[in-house]
Design an enzyme around this catalytic site. Structure first.
Site: not given
Length: 159
Positions: A57, A59, A87, A90
């Site tokens: 992701h 992040e 999410c 993360c």
């Protein structure tokens, strides 16, 4: 809405640009920028499809890059700017890294872990909590995501 600085706007605009790169590559358009002391120290965009990595992701990419750059997994006194609410995965990484502040553009009502579904970033049981601010470039980032998913649904309905 919080009183965002020019630097906050600059970082979120860069995250928005990174999200566009993700979209060009067929990924969900999410971008992230990590800053410390008024300087960008890392950035990332979603790439789990490209990298065959479910943890890739935006992040996570930014957190990994920053850790390598500063040679420390603790990212104290940093702000992470991201175009979509983090999410759970993360968010927990941000807690472990000791990110001080998380600024996200738009809420994720399905998997958001900064207040929408869960609030991992401010769970009192954890040994660190992050300041959360949202709404910076909300309309632009929300529309970017909606346009992306409309396109995905449209192309899937043609199959």
């Amino acid at each position: 809405m919080p009183d965002f600085t020019d630097f906050d706007h600059h970082c979120m605009q860069r995250a928005f640009e990174l999200a566009a790169i993700a979209e060009e590559k067929g990924e969900v358009p999410v971008g992230a920028v990590l800053a410390k002391d008024g300087e960008v120290i890392a950035e990332g965009f979603n790439q789990p499809i490209l990298s065959h990595d479910p943890t890739a992701h935006a992040e996570m990419i930014a957190l990994r890059a920053a850790g390598k750059d500063i040679e420390n997994y603790r990212l104290v006194n940093t702000t992470l700017y991201v175009t979509l609410e983090p999410c759970a995965m993360c968010a927990m990484a941000m807690v472990h890294a000791r990110v001080s502040r998380v600024v996200f553009a738009t809420h994720d009502p399905r998997t958001g872990a900064a207040g929408s579904v869960l609030n991992i970033l401010q769970t009192p049981a954890f040994n660190h909590q992050c300041l959360i601010e949202s709404g910076l470039l909300q309309q632009e980032c929300s529309e970017q995501l909606k346009r992306f998913f409309r396109g995905k649904r449209k192309s899937q309905s043609k199959k």
